[in-house]
Design an enzyme around this catalytic site. Structure first.
Site, PDB file in Angstrom:
ATOM      1  N   ALA A 109       1.042  -0.838  -0.562  1.00 21.61           N
ATOM      2  CA  ALA A 109      -0.489   0.253   0.159  1.00 21.61           C
ATOM      3  C   ALA A 109       0.984   1.575   0.066  1.00 21.61           C
ATOM      4  CB  ALA A 109      -1.033  -0.312   1.603  1.00 21.61           C
ATOM      5  N   GLY A 155       0.212  -4.816   0.799  1.00 14.05           N
ATOM      6  CA  GLY A 155      -0.866  -4.799  -0.203  1.00 14.05           C
ATOM      7  C   GLY A 155      -0.939  -5.998  -1.063  1.00 14.05           C
ATOM      8  N   GLU A 193      -1.462  -8.914  -0.972  1.00 12.20           N
ATOM      9  CA  GLU A 193      -2.754  -9.625  -0.187  1.00 12.20           C
ATOM     10  C   GLU A 193      -3.330  -8.665  -1.992  1.00 12.20           C
ATOM     11  OE1 GLU A 193      -3.252  -6.443   2.639  1.00 12.20           O
ATOM     12  OE2 GLU A 193      -3.563  -7.552   3.942  1.00 12.20           O
ATOM     13  N   GLU A 250       4.991  -5.307   7.291  1.00  9.40           N
ATOM     14  CA  GLU A 250       4.476  -4.152   7.896  1.00  9.40           C
ATOM     15  C   GLU A 250       4.449  -4.226   9.251  1.00  9.40           C
ATOM     16  OE1 GLU A 250       2.789  -6.358   5.552  1.00  9.40           O
ATOM     17  OE2 GLU A 250       0.654  -5.144   4.851  1.00  9.40           O
TER      18      GLU A 250
HETATM   19  C1  HXC Z   1       5.104   4.311  -1.170  1.00  8.86           C
HETATM   20  C2  HXC Z   1       7.112   3.232  -1.986  1.00  8.86           C
HETATM   21  C3  HXC Z   1       6.381   1.791  -0.980  1.00  8.86           C
HETATM   22  C4  HXC Z   1       5.963   1.669  -1.117  1.00  8.86           C
HETATM   23  C5  HXC Z   1       8.253   1.702  -2.229  1.00  8.86           C
HETATM   24  N1  HXC Z   1       7.825   2.900  -2.443  1.00  8.86           N
HETATM   25  N2  HXC Z   1       7.487   1.052  -1.266  1.00  8.86           N
HETATM   26  N3  HXC Z   1       6.501   4.744  -1.867  1.00  8.86           N
HETATM   27  N4  HXC Z   1       4.751   3.453  -0.371  1.00  8.86           N
HETATM   28  N5  HXC Z   1       4.788   0.373  -0.331  1.00  8.86           N
HETATM   29  C6  HXC Z   1       8.819   4.293  -2.987  1.00  8.86           C
HETATM   30  C7  HXC Z   1      10.167   4.061  -2.937  1.00  8.86           C
HETATM   31  O1  HXC Z   1      10.123   5.132  -1.437  1.00  8.86           O
HETATM   32  C8  HXC Z   1      10.888   4.923  -3.357  1.00  8.86           C
HETATM   33  O2  HXC Z   1      10.402   6.292  -3.563  1.00  8.86           O
HETATM   34  C9  HXC Z   1      10.911   4.471  -4.653  1.00  8.86           C
HETATM   35  O3  HXC Z   1       9.481   3.730  -4.590  1.00  8.86           O
HETATM   36  C10 HXC Z   1      11.865   2.492  -4.891  1.00  8.86           C
HETATM   37  O4  HXC Z   1      12.046   2.557  -3.705  1.00  8.86           O
HETATM   38  P1  HXC Z   1      13.553   2.201  -2.949  1.00  8.86           P
HETATM   39  O5  HXC Z   1      13.095   1.772  -1.524  1.00  8.86           O
HETATM   40  O6  HXC Z   1      14.488   3.101  -3.196  1.00  8.86           O
HETATM   41  O7  HXC Z   1      14.240   0.882  -3.975  1.00  8.86           O
HETATM   42  P2  HXC Z   1      14.921  -0.459  -3.012  1.00  8.86           P
HETATM   43  O8  HXC Z   1      16.135   0.010  -2.241  1.00  8.86           O
HETATM   44  O9  HXC Z   1      15.312  -0.766  -4.324  1.00  8.86           O
HETATM   45  O10 HXC Z   1      13.518  -1.177  -1.906  1.00  8.86           O
HETATM   46  C11 HXC Z   1      12.722  -2.302  -2.220  1.00  8.86           C
HETATM   47  C12 HXC Z   1      11.580  -2.169  -1.105  1.00  8.86           C
HETATM   48  C13 HXC Z   1      11.087  -1.148   0.447  1.00  8.86           C
HETATM   49  C14 HXC Z   1      12.008  -3.138  -0.051  1.00  8.86           C
HETATM   50  C15 HXC Z   1      10.261  -2.732  -1.548  1.00  8.86           C
HETATM   51  O11 HXC Z   1      10.906   0.143  -0.940  1.00  8.86           O
HETATM   52  C16 HXC Z   1      10.751  -0.877   0.759  1.00  8.86           C
HETATM   53  O12 HXC Z   1      10.849  -1.441   1.550  1.00  8.86           O
HETATM   54  N6  HXC Z   1       9.459  -0.736   0.517  1.00  8.86           N
HETATM   55  C17 HXC Z   1       8.135  -0.390   0.911  1.00  8.86           C
HETATM   56  C18 HXC Z   1       7.276  -1.864   1.383  1.00  8.86           C
HETATM   57  C19 HXC Z   1       6.580  -1.730   2.991  1.00  8.86           C
HETATM   58  O13 HXC Z   1       7.124  -1.669   3.209  1.00  8.86           O
HETATM   59  N7  HXC Z   1       5.405  -2.359   1.921  1.00  8.86           N
HETATM   60  C20 HXC Z   1       3.535  -2.770   3.340  1.00  8.86           C
HETATM   61  C21 HXC Z   1       3.701  -1.278   2.770  1.00  8.86           C
HETATM   62  S1  HXC Z   1       2.037  -1.343   4.151  1.00  8.86           S
HETATM   63  P3  HXC Z   1      11.872   7.133  -3.923  1.00  8.86           P
HETATM   64  O14 HXC Z   1      10.990   8.429  -3.694  1.00  8.86           O
HETATM   65  O15 HXC Z   1      12.459   7.491  -2.475  1.00  8.86           O
HETATM   66  O16 HXC Z   1      12.391   7.366  -5.268  1.00  8.86           O
HETATM   67  C22 HXC Z   1       0.663  -2.308   3.744  1.00  8.86           C
HETATM   68  C23 HXC Z   1      -0.404  -2.214   3.840  1.00  8.86           C
HETATM   69  C24 HXC Z   1      -1.712  -3.080   3.327  1.00  8.86           C
HETATM   70  O17 HXC Z   1       1.410  -2.946   2.326  1.00  8.86           O
HETATM   71  C25 HXC Z   1      -2.848  -2.671   4.194  1.00  8.86           C
HETATM   72  C26 HXC Z   1      -3.816  -3.012   2.539  1.00  8.86           C
HETATM   73  C27 HXC Z   1      -4.056  -2.190   1.765  1.00  8.86           C
END
Ligand code: HXC
Length: 257
Positions: A65, A108, A111, A131
């Protein structure tokens, strides 16, 4: 129709949906969910379409998400948004959904993959629920669907650690159907989706419904439900066609009604 965060197209009998926010690894914002839903419901109503294919692009299926969108939300904001009704409707799509996962399928994104009926993944695919690292938890079915799929033991391990699971491990635990090389993912997924698209559509439709009910229902209730759908198919032209074709020793030509 053009969407902001997804790209849709048709390929014969396949309705194709590709997530398209590559700069943020296809982070799923609410608009994207409503667009996915609109596209899927459109394909579900379209008599030319038999199977829906959902894919990502670049380095991700979807990295979760959109954290930027939700980070300042309060509980009451979330309650009033009622965003998960869109996810509930995704689970009501009648036609089979085949997902093609490349790169990250996290939070997400995982999911959303679990909302697909069948999954192909490239060998660089990584599944996980990070998460826990954000101080939250899955909210769109993650703790439920993963548990029903792999059981309590692995579900808790993966949820509590936030660890990323490789395509190999996902295959081992029955999360995905097949692993393919990244450059072949689209081609192989389309080929597989087409084999399903060539089967009797009503059989597929009612089997999907029955299998999903089986996840919720007791054995007895599941079998009652199955029986109704089994009987229902005997009102279809395709049941006549399928059984006549067998007797006439020819290939059936299914019309979907
Ligand atoms: C917003 C995101 C994002 C996310 C990545 N980006 N995931 N932005 N929401 N979920 C953005 C980063 O901020 C970054 O933007 C760009 O995408 C590239 O990501 P990087 O982090 O620079 O890449 P990398 O170092 O290769 O790492 C990849 C990654 C990491 C391991 C996937 O991006 C990451 O940990 N992302 C978050 C994953 C996460 O926590 N997902 C769960 C979310 S909570 P910039 O602007 O810096 O270039 C959830 C709850 C669901 O999903 C609820 C129901 C809907």
């Amino acid at each position: 129709k053009t969407f902001e965060h997804i790209v849709t197209s048709t390929n014969g009998r396949l309705g194709m949906i590709a997530l398209n926010r590559p700069k943020v690894l296809n982070a799923i914002n609410r608009k994207m969910v409503s667009e996915i839903l609109e596209a899927m419901e459109g394909f579900d109503r379209d008599n030319e379409i038999r199977v829906i294919v959902l894919s990502g692009n670049g380095r991700a299926f979807a990295a979760g998400a959109d954290i930027d969108e939700m980070m300042d939300d309060s509980s009451i904001d979330l309650e009033l948004l009622n965003q998960f009704t869109d996810w509930d409707r995704l689970a009501q799509i009648k036609k089979p959904i085949v997902g093609a996962v490349q790169g990250f399928a996290l939070g997400g994104g995982f999911e959303l993959a679990l909302c697909c009926d069948l999954l192909f993944a490239s060998n660089d695919a990584e599944f996980g629920f990070p998460e826990v690292n954000l101080g939250v938890m899955p909210g769109a079915g993650g703790t439920v669907r993963l548990t029903k799929l792999v059981g309590k033991t692995k579900a808790m391990e993966w949820l509590f650690t936030g660890k990323r699971v490789s395509a190999e491990e996902a295959l081992h635990y029955g999360i995905i159907n097949r692993i393919v090389a990244p450059e072949l993912l689209e081609e192989e997924t389309v080929k597989f989706a087409n084999t399903i698209a060539n089967q009797a559509p009503l059989s597929i439709r009612l089997m999907k419904e029955s299998v999903l009910k089986a996840i919720d229902y007791s054995l007895y209730e599941g079998m009652q439900f199955e029986r109704k759908n089994f009987s229902l198919l005997f009102s279809s032209n395709d049941q006549r066609e399928g059984m006549n074709a067998f007797k006439e020793k020819r290939r059936p030509n299914f019309s979907g009604n």
